[in-house]
Design an enzyme around this catalytic site. Structure first.
Site, PDB file in Angstrom:
ATOM      1  NE  ARG A 154      20.298  -5.999 -30.687  1.00 40.22           N
ATOM      2  CZ  ARG A 154      20.148  -5.347 -29.530  1.00 40.22           C
ATOM      3  NH1 ARG A 154      20.907  -4.359 -28.939  1.00 40.22           N
ATOM      4  NH2 ARG A 154      18.800  -5.568 -28.872  1.00 40.22           N
ATOM      5  CE  LYS A 217      19.548  -6.555 -25.896  1.00 39.50           C
ATOM      6  NZ  LYS A 217      20.116  -5.217 -24.861  1.00 39.50           N
ATOM      7  CE  LYS A 219      24.369  -6.213 -27.140  1.00 34.19           C
ATOM      8  NZ  LYS A 219      24.407  -5.327 -25.656  1.00 34.19           N
ATOM      9  CB  CYS A 444      17.860   5.201 -21.295  1.00 34.52           C
ATOM     10  SG  CYS A 444      17.692   3.521 -20.921  1.00 34.52           S
ATOM     11  CB  CYS A 487      24.159   0.193 -21.676  1.00 36.67           C
ATOM     12  SG  CYS A 487      22.655  -0.459 -21.874  1.00 36.67           S
TER      13      CYS A 487
HETATM   14 FE1  SRM Z   1      22.101  -1.532 -24.070  1.00 34.72          FE
HETATM   15  C1  SRM Z   1      18.883  -1.757 -23.494  1.00 34.72           C
HETATM   16  C2  SRM Z   1      21.856   1.904 -24.579  1.00 34.72           C
HETATM   17  C3  SRM Z   1      25.219  -1.050 -25.079  1.00 34.72           C
HETATM   18  C4  SRM Z   1      22.768  -4.230 -22.258  1.00 34.72           C
HETATM   19  N1  SRM Z   1      20.504  -0.165 -24.117  1.00 34.72           N
HETATM   20  C5  SRM Z   1      19.284  -0.479 -23.940  1.00 34.72           C
HETATM   21  C6  SRM Z   1      18.281   0.584 -24.347  1.00 34.72           C
HETATM   22  C7  SRM Z   1      18.002   0.407 -25.527  1.00 34.72           C
HETATM   23  C8  SRM Z   1      17.194   0.938 -23.428  1.00 34.72           C
HETATM   24  C9  SRM Z   1      15.822   0.160 -23.753  1.00 34.72           C
HETATM   25  O1  SRM Z   1      15.664  -1.051 -23.953  1.00 34.72           O
HETATM   26  O2  SRM Z   1      14.694   0.914 -23.937  1.00 34.72           O
HETATM   27  C10 SRM Z   1      19.146   1.822 -24.194  1.00 34.72           C
HETATM   28  C11 SRM Z   1      18.932   3.232 -24.928  1.00 34.72           C
HETATM   29  C12 SRM Z   1      19.533   4.393 -24.215  1.00 34.72           C
HETATM   30  C13 SRM Z   1      19.458   5.535 -25.071  1.00 34.72           C
HETATM   31  O3  SRM Z   1      18.643   6.511 -24.725  1.00 34.72           O
HETATM   32  O4  SRM Z   1      20.069   5.732 -25.919  1.00 34.72           O
HETATM   33  C14 SRM Z   1      20.695   1.141 -24.319  1.00 34.72           C
HETATM   34  N2  SRM Z   1      23.225  -0.012 -24.680  1.00 34.72           N
HETATM   35  C15 SRM Z   1      22.881   1.312 -24.890  1.00 34.72           C
HETATM   36  C16 SRM Z   1      24.223   2.092 -25.341  1.00 34.72           C
HETATM   37  C17 SRM Z   1      23.769   3.210 -26.354  1.00 34.72           C
HETATM   38  C18 SRM Z   1      24.899   2.503 -24.096  1.00 34.72           C
HETATM   39  C19 SRM Z   1      26.027   3.480 -24.322  1.00 34.72           C
HETATM   40  O5  SRM Z   1      26.082   4.466 -23.469  1.00 34.72           O
HETATM   41  O6  SRM Z   1      26.795   3.632 -25.263  1.00 34.72           O
HETATM   42  C20 SRM Z   1      24.852   1.011 -26.132  1.00 34.72           C
HETATM   43  C21 SRM Z   1      24.653   0.815 -27.409  1.00 34.72           C
HETATM   44  C22 SRM Z   1      25.522  -0.341 -27.916  1.00 34.72           C
HETATM   45  C23 SRM Z   1      25.056  -0.409 -29.967  1.00 34.72           C
HETATM   46  O7  SRM Z   1      25.829   0.398 -30.311  1.00 34.72           O
HETATM   47  O8  SRM Z   1      24.699  -1.398 -30.032  1.00 34.72           O
HETATM   48  C24 SRM Z   1      24.504  -0.087 -25.191  1.00 34.72           C
HETATM   49  N3  SRM Z   1      23.654  -2.705 -23.893  1.00 34.72           N
HETATM   50  C25 SRM Z   1      24.851  -2.350 -24.127  1.00 34.72           C
HETATM   51  C26 SRM Z   1      25.703  -3.184 -23.562  1.00 34.72           C
HETATM   52  C27 SRM Z   1      27.470  -3.413 -24.030  1.00 34.72           C
HETATM   53  C28 SRM Z   1      27.793  -4.156 -24.942  1.00 34.72           C
HETATM   54  O9  SRM Z   1      26.998  -4.601 -25.792  1.00 34.72           O
HETATM   55  O10 SRM Z   1      28.930  -4.282 -25.245  1.00 34.72           O
HETATM   56  C29 SRM Z   1      25.167  -4.183 -22.859  1.00 34.72           C
HETATM   57  C30 SRM Z   1      25.630  -5.016 -22.121  1.00 34.72           C
HETATM   58  C31 SRM Z   1      26.154  -6.601 -22.715  1.00 34.72           C
HETATM   59  C32 SRM Z   1      24.860  -7.295 -22.920  1.00 34.72           C
HETATM   60  O11 SRM Z   1      24.233  -7.109 -23.699  1.00 34.72           O
HETATM   61  O12 SRM Z   1      24.729  -8.405 -21.986  1.00 34.72           O
HETATM   62  C33 SRM Z   1      23.736  -3.655 -22.939  1.00 34.72           C
HETATM   63  N4  SRM Z   1      21.023  -2.913 -22.973  1.00 34.72           N
HETATM   64  C34 SRM Z   1      21.462  -3.959 -22.431  1.00 34.72           C
HETATM   65  C35 SRM Z   1      20.227  -4.533 -21.846  1.00 34.72           C
HETATM   66  C36 SRM Z   1      20.304  -5.976 -20.943  1.00 34.72           C
HETATM   67  C37 SRM Z   1      20.452  -7.043 -21.880  1.00 34.72           C
HETATM   68  C38 SRM Z   1      20.256  -8.312 -21.004  1.00 34.72           C
HETATM   69  O13 SRM Z   1      20.744  -9.566 -21.257  1.00 34.72           O
HETATM   70  O14 SRM Z   1      19.618  -8.180 -19.907  1.00 34.72           O
HETATM   71  C39 SRM Z   1      19.202  -3.879 -21.976  1.00 34.72           C
HETATM   72  C40 SRM Z   1      17.741  -4.110 -21.763  1.00 34.72           C
HETATM   73  C41 SRM Z   1      17.138  -5.334 -22.348  1.00 34.72           C
HETATM   74  O15 SRM Z   1      17.514  -5.675 -23.710  1.00 34.72           O
HETATM   75  O16 SRM Z   1      16.148  -5.523 -22.160  1.00 34.72           O
HETATM   76  C42 SRM Z   1      19.767  -2.587 -22.855  1.00 34.72           C
HETATM   77 FE1  SF4 Z   2      19.677   2.622 -20.048  1.00 34.30          FE
HETATM   78 FE2  SF4 Z   2      21.338   0.742 -20.458  1.00 34.30          FE
HETATM   79 FE3  SF4 Z   2      22.146   2.756 -18.970  1.00 34.30          FE
HETATM   80 FE4  SF4 Z   2      20.239   0.910 -18.135  1.00 34.30          FE
HETATM   81  S1  SF4 Z   2      22.595   0.505 -18.601  1.00 34.30           S
HETATM   82  S2  SF4 Z   2      20.079   3.335 -17.827  1.00 34.30           S
HETATM   83  S3  SF4 Z   2      19.463   0.401 -19.999  1.00 34.30           S
HETATM   84  S4  SF4 Z   2      21.474   2.958 -20.969  1.00 34.30           S
END
Ligand code: SRM
Ligand code: SF4
Length: 581
Positions: A154, A217, A219, A444, A487
């Site tokens: 990503r 994914k 990162k 979300c 996240c």
């Molecule tokens: Fe995230 C899934 C938002 C950074 C770990 N994340 C989601 C989803 C797309 C929900 C979904 O799958 O249906 C969320 C969308 C919410 C919305 O309405 O916007 C979402 N993640 C976000 C954001 C927008 C949070 C924020 O408040 O800023 C961040 C967007 C990042 C970007 O620009 O690319 C975001 N997510 C992260 C991070 C932090 C990071 O990467 O530094 C993590 C933890 C690090 C990691 O990946 O381990 C993170 N997001 C997840 C996960 C758990 C992944 C896992 O390994 O289990 C999910 C769920 C999944 O992938 O199944 C997820």
């Molecule tokens: Fe949604 Fe990520 Fe927050 Fe969980 S941690 S509620 S997946 S935005």
């Protein structure tokens, strides 16, 4: 013409591959039937399978969860819309891009611009009929959304602010090179969103990913010590820039970081990346590719909950992983160089770079720039973009830097900052300035509890406690997440709330201030009164007993309130054989 890539044949599993692997395999390099779905005016949604492929194009289908029950009562389909995420390596945005992105937000999105925890923008609430126009608008602004989500590498994040020195600028160039190197090569994106010509007689392939892309994914991020503003140990591939005698010598390589976990399932867990060696800049792309392809070929493609690189490494062993990477790279990694991180968080206010130009760090609550209620933050930054000639930098803590400002322009920017209420960084508590909250409700689909919308209310109450104990200037990392996916990287918060159910959270404590130690659960599944009561007592004790410059997380360990950190977590979690040989 689309050609099978050989990596597909590497998949040999005792368990069947997951449904998503099947969707990818049949997708003709991410095309699926997305185009048909976009043209179907009967529904605001697309099919489930296409929705999974759409992520690779940088968009998620969502529905407004505030409206779910009412729409169900009215026998209407959910209020579907799409979240779109841009790919902006290192979070760099020019003023022209800002204005274009702001136009898109005003025209097509319902909740302004949202700076994410990975230094990019999300637009929420884009309805299906506007999806293509939004993607085209982003493309016309010389940006893209491809691979901002999905089972690919990503957005590559990078410490802010590279303009503070020539070496920092160089590090950003490497972050961008990494991002570009791992962009999928499929022409599906151009065909679907940009009305690109279909070239049928040339073979099309994904040289790095293969037709199945990655198991999950992936990162990458580059940190520049002593600042760990990107949480380098939360990345699948974290790179620590080593600057010696003012020159970039190379990067320490850390692998296997990740935050996501599932409540009540100890076979899933947050993990800090392990440092395995050092590479020169010239070796960087080769080693990154070796890491990615090792994960491509050995990651778990049957059970998605174990498909991240951290589980591949813990399953096979770090030493095995390092050897495999070296074998693929064709050389051994040098021993890791010495580095030191002293903090996370962002710098606020004006900072001068070595070239004499200035950078203004602004605090943006949960990264949301939206003209709502009595605030006009979106308009405020738009007005800055209209007069600014440098660039903007988005941070991994959801904040904003107005970068590269000549001395004579500072007054004009300051006036706009004050006029539009963007000057909160001057008065906010240090805890507020060090808070990150994930999006969670209402968009979300995975949220179990509020996060972004709860943060202001919680902070207001916590600040009353901080004021009582004269701690308003004590920097304490606070992270809120609406579910355990993490996240906001909550497992690296000195204080963190991880949602379990509406109004209920796990209270986690004890990470350090520089992103190098995970916190632990202090109280399970508690509601606000208990959260405030616990924190009131702990903060009072901290105020009375802390040593000079001691951070809250460190204090909790020293005072014996939390157990000492255990050995590095490396459990063998898969009960099934590995999925690839
Ligand atoms: Fe995230 C899934 C938002 C950074 C770990 N994340 C989601 C989803 C797309 C929900 C979904 O799958 O249906 C969320 C969308 C919410 C919305 O309405 O916007 C979402 N993640 C976000 C954001 C927008 C949070 C924020 O408040 O800023 C961040 C967007 C990042 C970007 O620009 O690319 C975001 N997510 C992260 C991070 C932090 C990071 O990467 O530094 C993590 C933890 C690090 C990691 O990946 O381990 C993170 N997001 C997840 C996960 C758990 C992944 C896992 O390994 O289990 C999910 C769920 C999944 O992938 O199944 C997820
Ligand atoms: Fe949604 Fe990520 Fe927050 Fe969980 S941690 S509620 S997946 S935005």
């Amino acid at each position: 013409m689309y050609r099978e890539n050989s990596s597909a044949t590497l998949l040999q599993s005792a368990k069947p591959v997951s449904h998503l692997e099947d969707i990818k395999a049949r997708s003709r390099l991410l095309r699926g039937t997305i185009e048909n779905g976009l043209n179907d005016a009967v529904t605001g949604a697309i099919s489930d399978d296409d929705n999974k492929l759409l992520k690779f194009h940088g968009s998620y289908q969502q529905d407004d969860r505030d409206l779910r029950d009412e729409r169900r009562r009215q026998k209407l389909e959910p209020a579907y819309s799409f979240m779109i995420r841009a790919r902006l390596p290192g979070g760099v945005v020019t003023p022209d891009q800002w204005l274009a992105f702001d136009d898109i937000a005003r025209r097509y999105s319902t909740r302004g611009l949202r700076i994410t925890t990975r230094q990019t923008f999300q637009w929420h609430g884009v309805v299906k009929r506007n999806l293509k126009a939004t993607m085209q608008g982003i493309h016309n602004a010389l940006a893209t959304t491809i691979a901002a989500c999905g089972d690919v590498n990503r957005q590559v994040v990078c410490s802010v602010n590279p303009h503070l020195s020539g070496q920092h600028a160089l590090v950003w160039e490497w972050a961008k090179a990494l991002s570009d190197h791992f962009i999928p090569r499929t022409r599906a994106y151009h065909e679907i969103w940009l009305d690109g010509e279909r070239i049928t007689d040339e073979p099309e392939e994904e040289p790095i990913y293969g037709n199945l892309y990655l198991p999950r994914k992936f990162k990458m991020g580059v940190a520049i010590p002593p600042l760990n503003d990107i949480d380098v140990f939360a990345q699948d591939l974290g790179l620590i820039a080593i600057i010696e005698d003012g020159q970039l010598s190379g990067f320490n390589v850390a692998v296997g970081g990740g935050m996501g976990a599932t409540h009540g399932d100890e076979t899933t867990y947050p993990r800090l990346a392990s440092v395995i060696g050092f590479v020169t800049p010239q070796q960087l792309l080769t080693v990154a590719e070796a890491v990615v392809t090792t994960q491509r070929d050995f990651g778990n493609r049957s059970e998605r909950q174990y498909a991240r690189l951290k589980y591949t490494i813990d399953h096979r062993g770090l030493e095995w992983f390092k050897c495999e990477v070296e074998k693929r790279a064709g050389f051994e990694l040098a021993p890791a160089r010495t580095y030191h991180f002293d903090r996370n968080g962002d710098d606020f206010g004006w900072k001068q770079g070595e070239d004499g130009r200035w950078h203004l760090g602004l605090y943006i609550e949960s990264g949301r720039l939206w003209d709502a209620n009595d605030q006009r933050l979106q308009t405020g930054v738009r007005q800055i973009a209209q007069v600014h000639h440098g660039e903007f930098r988005l941070t991994c803590n959801q904040n904003l830097v107005v970068a590269n400002v000549p001395d004579q322009e500072r007054g004009r920017i300051d006036d706009l900052v004050t006029k539009w209420g963007l000057d909160g960084y001057k008065t906010h508590s240090a805890m507020r300035r060090n808070t990150a909250a994930c999006v969670a409700l209402p968009t979300c689909g995975l949220a179990m509890a509020e996060s972004e919308r709860y943060a202001p209310e919680l902070l207001h109450k916590l600040e009353a406690i901080l004021a009582r104990y004269q701690l308003l200037n004590a920097p304490i990392l606070l992270r809120l997440s609406g579910c355990p996916n993490g996240c906001s990287r909550p497992y690296l918060g000195e204080i963190a709330l991880v949602g379990r159910a509406p109004g209920r959270y796990d209270l986690r404590l004890g990470a350090d201030f520089s992103g190098q130690r995970l916190n632990v659960v202090y109280r399970h599944n508690i509601a606000e009164p208990a959260i405030l009561q616990e924190l009131d007592e702990l903060l009072r004790n901290y105020a009375n007993d802390r040593q000079a410059d001691e951070h809250f997380g460190d204090y909790l360990l020293r005072a014996g309130i939390l157990p000492p950190p255990g050995p590095t977590l490396t459990p063998i979690v898969w009960l099934t054989p590995a999925t690839a040989v």
